[in-house]
Write a protein that holds these residues in place. Structure first.
Motif, PDB file in Angstrom:
ATOM      1  N   ARG A 208      -4.301 -13.967  -6.036  1.00  0.00           N
ATOM      2  CA  ARG A 208      -5.724 -14.275  -5.913  1.00  0.00           C
ATOM      3  C   ARG A 208      -5.951 -15.772  -6.091  1.00  0.00           C
ATOM      4  O   ARG A 208      -5.222 -16.453  -6.812  1.00  0.00           O
ATOM      5  CB  ARG A 208      -6.553 -13.468  -6.901  1.00  0.00           C
ATOM      6  CG  ARG A 208      -6.462 -13.970  -8.304  1.00  0.00           C
ATOM      7  CD  ARG A 208      -7.359 -13.197  -9.199  1.00  0.00           C
ATOM      8  NE  ARG A 208      -7.166 -13.747 -10.522  1.00  0.00           N
ATOM      9  CZ  ARG A 208      -7.791 -13.365 -11.576  1.00  0.00           C
ATOM     10  NH1 ARG A 208      -8.663 -12.399 -11.480  1.00  0.00           N
ATOM     11  NH2 ARG A 208      -7.579 -13.911 -12.724  1.00  0.00           N
TER      12      ARG A 208
ATOM     13  N   TRP B 207      -6.494  -6.269   2.525  1.00  0.00           N
ATOM     14  CA  TRP B 207      -6.884  -7.676   2.417  1.00  0.00           C
ATOM     15  C   TRP B 207      -7.590  -8.224   3.652  1.00  0.00           C
ATOM     16  O   TRP B 207      -8.164  -9.299   3.608  1.00  0.00           O
ATOM     17  CB  TRP B 207      -5.653  -8.544   2.178  1.00  0.00           C
ATOM     18  CG  TRP B 207      -5.339  -8.804   0.747  1.00  0.00           C
ATOM     19  CD1 TRP B 207      -6.187  -8.811  -0.302  1.00  0.00           C
ATOM     20  CD2 TRP B 207      -4.059  -9.135   0.225  1.00  0.00           C
ATOM     21  NE1 TRP B 207      -5.516  -9.114  -1.452  1.00  0.00           N
ATOM     22  CE2 TRP B 207      -4.202  -9.312  -1.160  1.00  0.00           C
ATOM     23  CE3 TRP B 207      -2.795  -9.283   0.797  1.00  0.00           C
ATOM     24  CZ2 TRP B 207      -3.149  -9.651  -1.973  1.00  0.00           C
ATOM     25  CZ3 TRP B 207      -1.753  -9.616  -0.030  1.00  0.00           C
ATOM     26  CH2 TRP B 207      -1.919  -9.800  -1.399  1.00  0.00           C
TER      27      TRP B 207
ATOM     28  N   LYS C 230     -13.945 -10.887  -1.303  1.00  0.00           N
ATOM     29  CA  LYS C 230     -12.821 -11.536  -1.970  1.00  0.00           C
ATOM     30  C   LYS C 230     -12.333 -10.551  -3.019  1.00  0.00           C
ATOM     31  O   LYS C 230     -12.898 -10.444  -4.106  1.00  0.00           O
ATOM     32  CB  LYS C 230     -13.245 -12.855  -2.625  1.00  0.00           C
ATOM     33  CG  LYS C 230     -13.902 -13.839  -1.680  1.00  0.00           C
ATOM     34  CD  LYS C 230     -12.912 -14.425  -0.728  1.00  0.00           C
ATOM     35  CE  LYS C 230     -13.597 -15.502   0.093  1.00  0.00           C
ATOM     36  NZ  LYS C 230     -12.964 -15.752   1.334  1.00  0.00           N
ATOM     37  N   LEU C 231     -11.285  -9.801  -2.694  1.00  0.00           N
ATOM     38  CA  LEU C 231     -10.839  -8.693  -3.530  1.00  0.00           C
ATOM     39  C   LEU C 231     -10.455  -9.137  -4.933  1.00  0.00           C
ATOM     40  O   LEU C 231     -10.717  -8.428  -5.901  1.00  0.00           O
ATOM     41  CB  LEU C 231      -9.669  -7.974  -2.859  1.00  0.00           C
ATOM     42  CG  LEU C 231      -9.349  -6.588  -3.366  1.00  0.00           C
ATOM     43  CD1 LEU C 231     -10.547  -5.672  -3.245  1.00  0.00           C
ATOM     44  CD2 LEU C 231      -8.184  -6.011  -2.614  1.00  0.00           C
TER      45      LEU C 231
ATOM     46  N   ARG D 227       0.529 -13.307   6.691  1.00  0.00           N
ATOM     47  CA  ARG D 227       0.452 -12.118   5.838  1.00  0.00           C
ATOM     48  C   ARG D 227       1.062 -10.910   6.541  1.00  0.00           C
ATOM     49  O   ARG D 227       1.815 -10.141   5.942  1.00  0.00           O
ATOM     50  CB  ARG D 227      -1.018 -11.870   5.498  1.00  0.00           C
ATOM     51  CG  ARG D 227      -1.256 -10.903   4.397  1.00  0.00           C
ATOM     52  CD  ARG D 227      -2.731 -10.764   4.111  1.00  0.00           C
ATOM     53  NE  ARG D 227      -3.213 -11.932   3.383  1.00  0.00           N
ATOM     54  CZ  ARG D 227      -4.481 -12.272   3.275  1.00  0.00           C
ATOM     55  NH1 ARG D 227      -5.412 -11.552   3.869  1.00  0.00           N
ATOM     56  NH2 ARG D 227      -4.837 -13.323   2.584  1.00  0.00           N
TER      57      ARG D 227
ATOM     58  N   ILE E 254      -2.278  -8.341  -5.894  1.00  0.00           N
ATOM     59  CA  ILE E 254      -3.627  -8.902  -5.819  1.00  0.00           C
ATOM     60  C   ILE E 254      -3.865  -9.870  -6.973  1.00  0.00           C
ATOM     61  O   ILE E 254      -4.433 -10.936  -6.787  1.00  0.00           O
ATOM     62  CB  ILE E 254      -4.683  -7.771  -5.787  1.00  0.00           C
ATOM     63  CG1 ILE E 254      -4.611  -7.050  -4.448  1.00  0.00           C
ATOM     64  CG2 ILE E 254      -6.082  -8.317  -6.022  1.00  0.00           C
ATOM     65  CD1 ILE E 254      -5.394  -5.762  -4.397  1.00  0.00           C
TER      66      ILE E 254
ATOM     67  N   ASN F   4      -3.719 -14.598   8.307  1.00  0.00           N
ATOM     68  CA  ASN F   4      -3.480 -13.184   8.601  1.00  0.00           C
ATOM     69  C   ASN F   4      -2.169 -12.957   9.348  1.00  0.00           C
ATOM     70  O   ASN F   4      -1.506 -11.947   9.140  1.00  0.00           O
ATOM     71  CB  ASN F   4      -4.657 -12.590   9.365  1.00  0.00           C
ATOM     72  CG  ASN F   4      -5.854 -12.376   8.472  1.00  0.00           C
ATOM     73  OD1 ASN F   4      -5.719 -11.958   7.330  1.00  0.00           O
ATOM     74  ND2 ASN F   4      -7.028 -12.688   8.983  1.00  0.00           N
TER      75      ASN F   4
ATOM     76  N   CYS G 253       0.341  -2.996  -5.699  1.00  0.00           N
ATOM     77  CA  CYS G 253      -0.832  -3.620  -5.070  1.00  0.00           C
ATOM     78  C   CYS G 253      -1.662  -4.381  -6.097  1.00  0.00           C
ATOM     79  O   CYS G 253      -2.094  -5.513  -5.828  1.00  0.00           O
ATOM     80  CB  CYS G 253      -1.694  -2.570  -4.384  1.00  0.00           C
ATOM     81  SG  CYS G 253      -1.061  -1.985  -2.811  1.00  0.00           S
TER      82      CYS G 253
ATOM     83  N   LEU H 110      -1.326  -3.493   2.185  1.00  0.00           N
ATOM     84  CA  LEU H 110      -2.108  -4.615   1.677  1.00  0.00           C
ATOM     85  C   LEU H 110      -2.720  -5.426   2.813  1.00  0.00           C
ATOM     86  O   LEU H 110      -3.771  -6.021   2.647  1.00  0.00           O
ATOM     87  CB  LEU H 110      -1.246  -5.535   0.804  1.00  0.00           C
ATOM     88  CG  LEU H 110      -1.193  -5.202  -0.674  1.00  0.00           C
ATOM     89  CD1 LEU H 110      -0.250  -6.142  -1.390  1.00  0.00           C
ATOM     90  CD2 LEU H 110      -2.553  -5.215  -1.304  1.00  0.00           C
TER      91      LEU H 110
END
Length: 166
Positions: free
Chosen positions: A164, A43, A103-104, A11, A160, A8, A156, A39
């Motif tokens: 992923r 996320w 978990k997007l 990110r 993603i 994080n 986005c 994001l």
């Protein structure tokens, strides 16, 4: 490298740098640029401390504000987005989302698109409402919200899909 704090933090830093060094200089149709820093809010793990999450959302918005000299509108929109995200998660994925980590990249596309659209449109509407702050320019507000949301949504979804985990 599976430590959530490190992931994080990286990110957070990368999204702020990407936003202020690259994306803020993309001006589509004169003044529309994607706001990909959200994001981080999208996320962020769902099973972490909510107060910390709202504080980190404030920090990312404040970071963008300090680089763009925008007077706190990004911070306000980010905090609001962090506050309503649990409700949008329930709306998009159902009430069972509270008990598990999201978990997007592994969610069904329709639910993911609804989740992204609601968060992006809400963020941009709050942001541009605070930026314009006039009912006399409601058409400009709606135009900027709509077009910037489309641009941000596309980036986005691409991000993603690109990042992923398999």
């Amino acid at each position: 490298m599976n430590n959530p704090i490190i992931i994080n933090s990286i990110r957070f830093i990368l999204l702020v740098l990407l936003q202020v060094l690259l994306l803020n200089h993309i001006n589509l149709f004169g003044n529309l640029n994607p706001l990909l820093y959200i994001l981080f809010i999208i996320w962020y793990p769902t099973d972490n401390n909510r107060i910390l999450f709202i504080f980190l959302s404030f920090l990312i918005g404040l970071s963008i504000d300090s680089f763009t000299d925008s007077g706190g509108v990004h911070a306000a929109a980010s905090v609001f987005l962090a506050y309503i995200r649990p409700y949008v998660l329930k709306l998009s994925f159902g009430s069972s989302i509270e008990k598990q980590s999201l978990k997007l990249g592994q969610t069904p596309y329709p639910q993911r698109f609804i989740y992204l659209l609601i968060l992006i449109l809400t963020h941009h509407l709050i942001l541009f409402s605070l930026e314009i702050f006039s009912f006399a320019h409601i058409l400009l507000l709606l135009q900027k919200t709509f077009y910037t949301s489309i641009f941000t949504f596309i980036l986005c979804v691409l991000s993603i899909s690109l990042f992923r985990r398999k």
